[in-house]
Design a protein around this motif. Sequence first.
Motif, PDB file in Angstrom:
ATOM      1  N   GLY A   4      46.705  47.600  45.351  1.00  0.00           N
ATOM      2  CA  GLY A   4      45.871  48.649  44.768  1.00  0.00           C
ATOM      3  C   GLY A   4      46.135  48.836  43.286  1.00  0.00           C
ATOM      4  O   GLY A   4      46.696  47.964  42.617  1.00  0.00           O
ATOM      5  N   PRO A   5      45.750  50.007  42.756  1.00  0.00           N
ATOM      6  CA  PRO A   5      45.886  50.242  41.313  1.00  0.00           C
ATOM      7  C   PRO A   5      47.338  50.276  40.835  1.00  0.00           C
ATOM      8  O   PRO A   5      47.593  50.171  39.651  1.00  0.00           O
ATOM      9  CB  PRO A   5      45.206  51.586  41.079  1.00  0.00           C
ATOM     10  CG  PRO A   5      44.809  52.118  42.398  1.00  0.00           C
ATOM     11  CD  PRO A   5      45.096  51.085  43.450  1.00  0.00           C
ATOM     12  N   ALA A   6      48.276  50.398  41.749  1.00  0.00           N
ATOM     13  CA  ALA A   6      49.686  50.435  41.362  1.00  0.00           C
ATOM     14  C   ALA A   6      50.324  49.050  41.378  1.00  0.00           C
ATOM     15  O   ALA A   6      51.523  48.920  41.113  1.00  0.00           O
ATOM     16  CB  ALA A   6      50.451  51.362  42.299  1.00  0.00           C
TER      17      ALA A   6
ATOM     18  N   ARG B  97      50.572  46.159  35.123  1.00  0.00           N
ATOM     19  CA  ARG B  97      49.691  46.424  36.261  1.00  0.00           C
ATOM     20  C   ARG B  97      48.627  45.337  36.311  1.00  0.00           C
ATOM     21  O   ARG B  97      48.154  44.872  35.281  1.00  0.00           O
ATOM     22  CB  ARG B  97      49.040  47.790  36.130  1.00  0.00           C
ATOM     23  CG  ARG B  97      50.060  48.902  36.142  1.00  0.00           C
ATOM     24  CD  ARG B  97      49.481  50.198  36.654  1.00  0.00           C
ATOM     25  NE  ARG B  97      50.441  51.274  36.590  1.00  0.00           N
ATOM     26  CZ  ARG B  97      51.434  51.455  37.439  1.00  0.00           C
ATOM     27  NH1 ARG B  97      51.608  50.637  38.432  1.00  0.00           N
ATOM     28  NH2 ARG B  97      52.262  52.472  37.311  1.00  0.00           N
TER      29      ARG B  97
ATOM     30  N   ASP C 293      39.514  40.492  39.732  1.00  0.00           N
ATOM     31  CA  ASP C 293      38.105  40.716  39.397  1.00  0.00           C
ATOM     32  C   ASP C 293      37.321  39.423  39.562  1.00  0.00           C
ATOM     33  O   ASP C 293      37.819  38.350  39.220  1.00  0.00           O
ATOM     34  CB  ASP C 293      37.990  41.211  37.953  1.00  0.00           C
ATOM     35  CG  ASP C 293      36.743  42.024  37.703  1.00  0.00           C
ATOM     36  OD1 ASP C 293      35.670  41.661  38.227  1.00  0.00           O
ATOM     37  OD2 ASP C 293      36.836  43.028  36.977  1.00  0.00           O
TER      38      ASP C 293
ATOM     39  N   THR D 185      47.534  44.042  32.633  1.00  0.00           N
ATOM     40  CA  THR D 185      47.667  44.893  31.450  1.00  0.00           C
ATOM     41  C   THR D 185      49.153  44.992  31.144  1.00  0.00           C
ATOM     42  O   THR D 185      49.903  45.674  31.849  1.00  0.00           O
ATOM     43  CB  THR D 185      47.066  46.287  31.714  1.00  0.00           C
ATOM     44  OG1 THR D 185      45.694  46.123  32.081  1.00  0.00           O
ATOM     45  CG2 THR D 185      47.163  47.157  30.471  1.00  0.00           C
TER      46      THR D 185
ATOM     47  N   ALA E 231      45.019  43.606  38.322  1.00  0.00           N
ATOM     48  CA  ALA E 231      43.812  43.824  39.114  1.00  0.00           C
ATOM     49  C   ALA E 231      43.091  42.494  39.261  1.00  0.00           C
ATOM     50  O   ALA E 231      43.125  41.652  38.360  1.00  0.00           O
ATOM     51  CB  ALA E 231      42.898  44.850  38.446  1.00  0.00           C
TER      52      ALA E 231
ATOM     53  N   SER F 237      45.495  42.593  45.241  1.00  0.00           N
ATOM     54  CA  SER F 237      44.443  43.431  45.837  1.00  0.00           C
ATOM     55  C   SER F 237      45.016  44.458  46.813  1.00  0.00           C
ATOM     56  O   SER F 237      44.623  45.625  46.805  1.00  0.00           O
ATOM     57  CB  SER F 237      43.415  42.564  46.563  1.00  0.00           C
ATOM     58  OG  SER F 237      42.701  41.783  45.634  1.00  0.00           O
TER      59      SER F 237
END
Length: 134
Positions: free
Chosen positions: A67-69, A88, A92, A125, A90, A64
Amino acid sequence: MSPVVEQLSPVALHFLALSGTATFTTLRPDGTPHVAPVRFTFDASAGLARVTTRAGSRKARNVSEGGPAARVALCQADGFRWITLEGRAAVDDDHVRLAEAVGRYTARYGAAPPAPPDLVVIEVTVDRVLSLGL
């Protein structure tokens, strides 16, 4: 399916379906690695690896806070055979994504994962695969 995942051999896909554990490496905010043993699932058709965990766990916080990276690595080994999935990540807490993760976990391991009230799924991913002996 991602081009990287399409390159996996049937032997590698079978290995990823075995009831094994993996090391899960994330990066702390100071850049140092955090490595934890995890159970996970791999969905080759979506190119996703999934790890269920508590929202407050160090690994979830690392993802978290990245971030997106945020990049992570999962490495499953058995003797001299191993495979590492990188990508990468994330975090959820969407109930549909959690249900998918729990269902796949249950199918792979024969029992549902622990279900703390703050259960989340870390979706990776996959964009790089390294292996030996597969």
